[in-house]
Design an enzyme around this catalytic site. Structure first.
Site, short mmCIF file in Angstrom:
data_model
loop_
_atom_site.label_atom_id
_atom_site.label_comp_id
_atom_site.label_asym_id
_atom_site.label_seq_id
_atom_site.Cartn_x
_atom_site.Cartn_y
_atom_site.Cartn_z
N ASP A 156 -81.22 4.54 -43.01
CA ASP A 156 -82.62 4.12 -43.07
C ASP A 156 -82.94 3.62 -44.49
O ASP A 156 -82.52 4.24 -45.47
CB ASP A 156 -83.47 5.35 -42.72
CG ASP A 156 -84.93 5.03 -42.48
OD1 ASP A 156 -85.24 3.86 -42.21
OD2 ASP A 156 -85.75 5.98 -42.53
N HIS A 157 -83.64 2.51 -44.58
CA HIS A 157 -84.05 1.95 -45.88
C HIS A 157 -82.89 1.71 -46.83
O HIS A 157 -82.95 2.09 -48.00
CB HIS A 157 -85.10 2.85 -46.56
CG HIS A 157 -86.40 2.89 -45.82
ND1 HIS A 157 -87.27 1.82 -45.77
CD2 HIS A 157 -86.97 3.86 -45.06
CE1 HIS A 157 -88.32 2.14 -45.03
NE2 HIS A 157 -88.15 3.37 -44.58
N HIS A 207 -96.01 5.26 -44.41
CA HIS A 207 -95.05 6.36 -44.61
C HIS A 207 -95.82 7.58 -45.14
O HIS A 207 -96.71 7.43 -45.97
CB HIS A 207 -93.98 5.97 -45.63
CG HIS A 207 -92.96 5.01 -45.08
ND1 HIS A 207 -92.96 3.68 -45.39
CD2 HIS A 207 -91.90 5.20 -44.25
CE1 HIS A 207 -91.95 3.09 -44.79
NE2 HIS A 207 -91.28 3.99 -44.09
N GLY A 208 -95.45 8.74 -44.67
CA GLY A 208 -96.09 9.96 -45.16
C GLY A 208 -97.28 10.32 -44.30
O GLY A 208 -97.39 9.89 -43.15
N HIS A 255 -92.04 2.10 -38.52
CA HIS A 255 -91.87 3.08 -39.60
C HIS A 255 -93.20 3.79 -39.81
O HIS A 255 -94.26 3.24 -39.50
CB HIS A 255 -91.45 2.37 -40.89
CG HIS A 255 -90.01 1.96 -40.88
ND1 HIS A 255 -89.08 2.49 -41.74
CD2 HIS A 255 -89.34 1.09 -40.09
CE1 HIS A 255 -87.90 1.96 -41.48
NE2 HIS A 255 -88.03 1.10 -40.48
N GLY A 256 -93.12 4.98 -40.39
CA GLY A 256 -94.36 5.74 -40.60
C GLY A 256 -94.85 6.27 -39.26
O GLY A 256 -96.02 6.16 -38.92
N ASN A 258 -89.56 5.67 -36.20
CA ASN A 258 -89.02 6.45 -37.32
C ASN A 258 -89.97 7.59 -37.64
O ASN A 258 -91.19 7.37 -37.76
CB ASN A 258 -88.89 5.56 -38.56
CG ASN A 258 -87.72 4.62 -38.46
OD1 ASN A 258 -87.25 4.31 -37.37
ND2 ASN A 258 -87.24 4.16 -39.59
N THR A 302 -92.13 12.80 -41.74
CA THR A 302 -93.07 13.70 -42.41
C THR A 302 -93.46 14.89 -41.53
O THR A 302 -93.53 16.03 -42.01
CB THR A 302 -94.32 12.91 -42.85
OG1 THR A 302 -93.90 11.90 -43.75
CG2 THR A 302 -95.33 13.80 -43.55
P1 13P Z 1 -93.09 9.23 -41.49
O1 13P Z 1 -92.60 10.07 -42.64
O2 13P Z 1 -94.49 8.77 -41.68
O3 13P Z 1 -92.87 9.91 -40.19
O4 13P Z 1 -92.20 7.91 -41.49
C1 13P Z 1 -90.82 8.02 -41.48
C2 13P Z 1 -90.17 6.69 -41.65
O5 13P Z 1 -90.75 5.65 -41.38
C3 13P Z 1 -88.79 6.66 -42.16
O6 13P Z 1 -88.29 5.37 -42.24
#
Ligand code: 13P
Length: 392
Positions: free
Chosen positions: A82-83, A181-182, A209-210, A231, A234
């Site tokens: 990822d990333h 994200h987060g 994502h997020g 994805n 968090t």
């Molecule tokens: P969250 O931490 O918001 O769940 O997102 C995770 C993410 O997008 C990892 O690539």
């Protein structure tokens, strides 16, 4: 059930109208919890390892456990970087066993993103590996993962997405439609009109994502508009942390193992809950039937050296080979050896593990291989055979 091609998992989910969870793991308790959650509801699953988390664990140390656990799982599994921040980190991830990779150049201008993604996609595809690109920018808002995604949201444009896919050839696309994200601050607002238009234009699996913090209706809206991979990290991190805090406040401890013993169960419950929510539960058998197993290849070369045995010359040729060949994309391991029997037909061997059958030809044609084979190996070893074995 096997480790399978990630593109097959995503295409199945896209076709059948559900999303596979791609859960970022940060240790072996997360790994076990994620697989237990997926197995509990028979959901296909993606074990995801985010480069931004490598400060928390050693990627090289954890990956053999991830690959082993994926192969033993009772649901179809893919392993994803990822990333990924660069071509060299993607190459390293493939070497360690990832069969899906994300190139994240989403913070760069469009043309730079295209070029970085195209380069990595060509390299990963030559190893049989699935590639995810990202267009638009998903920022971080709050929480341990958020600060690694600084800056403002940039939503994905439909026209750019069309061009991006044509130019890069990625297998799936992460889009920005309002997630972060987060942790979410306030009620999340997602641009479903944009998502629907991107889906109509591309007709390929989309990625969000997020994934943490959306409402049940929003998750349904994502899946209904082509999102096949969500994805998620968090919420797993928060539930794991809560379980530790609860153990501590219940006076359980003070030992590390007592404090952390609830982490697997907490992660498992959240993975099961979300797999059901996203429609992945109960799909394991059908996804396995529609997905090709991920098969590595053992490239075996048996050979004799010219003239009398000269161990120093042989060792030098082997050392040069390791140096020249181990960085070729898709090479997972290189071993060299000599026979234990003096009367053996061949005295020496190379054993090279390739990520997938696609690597056979990309390795053969790679300039580093061609140069080494023609100048160092073949002149010394004219008497040789080589066979590729696809491994079960
Ligand atoms: P969250 O931490 O918001 O769940 O997102 C995770 C993410 O997008 C990892 O690539």
């Amino acid at each position: 059930m096997p480790l399978v091609h990630m593109s097959d998992l995503l295409r199945h989910a896209y076709r059948e109208g559900y999303a596979v969870g791609a859960y970022d793991l940060v240790d072996s308790a997360f790994l076990e919890g994620i697989l237990a959650g997926a197995e509990a509801c028979q959901a296909p699953v993606i074990l995801s390892l985010a480069e931004s988390h490598f400060v928390h664990y050693d990627f090289d140390t954890l990956m053999p456990a991830v690959v082993g656990a994926a192969r033993r799982a009772r649901v179809p599994v893919a392993i994803h970087l990822d990333h990924g921040g660069s071509a060299s980190s993607v190459r390293h991830a493939i070497r360690l066993g990832c069969n899906g990779v994300m190139v994240d150049a989403s913070d760069k201008p469009f043309q730079d993103n295209v070029e970085a993604t195209r380069e990595v996609a060509a390299m990963a595809h030559a190893c049989g590996v699935t590639v995810e690109g990202e267009l638009g920018y998903v920022p971080g808002v709050e929480g341990e993962d958020a600060e690694r995604h600084p800056g403002a949201v940039r939503l994905t444009s439909v026209e750019e997405a069309r061009t991006f896919i044509a130019l890069t050839g990625v297998d799936c696309l992460a889009v920005s439609i309002g997630t972060v994200h987060g942790r979410m601050r306030g009620a999340p607002r997602l641009d479903f009109g944009r998502l629907a238009a991107i889906n109509r234009a591309l007709r390929l699996p989309l990625v969000i994502h997020g994934g943490t913090g959306l409402t049940d209706e929003q998750y349904s809206g994502l899946v209904a508009n082509g999102v096949a991979k969500i994805n998620y990290y968090t919420a797993l991190s928060d539930t794991a942390a809560r379980s530790i805090v609860e153990q501590a406040s219940n006076g359980i401890g003070p030992g590390y193992t007592r404090l952390t013993e609830g982490v697997r169960t907490a992660v498992r419950a959240e993975v099961e809950r979300t797999s059901r929510l996203w429609g992945a539960a109960g799909r394991a058998d059908a996804a396995t039937r529609s997905a090709a197993s991920w098969r590595e290849v053992e490239h075996v070369i048996l050979y004799n050296v010219n003239g009398p045995r000269d161990e120093v010359q042989w060792a030098d040729m082997v050392a040069r080979g390791r140096e020249a060949l181990s960085g070729i994309p898709g090479v997972r391991r290189i071993a060299a050896g000599r026979t234990t029997r003096p009367d053996a037909r061949f005295a020496y061997c190379w054993l090279m593990r390739f990520a997938a059958p696609e690597t056979i030809s990309s390795f053969r044609d790679h300039p580093d291989h061609v140069r080494y084979a023609n100048t160092a190996f073949r002149p010394l070893a004219p008497d040789r055979i080589s066979i590729d074995f696809e491994l079960d």
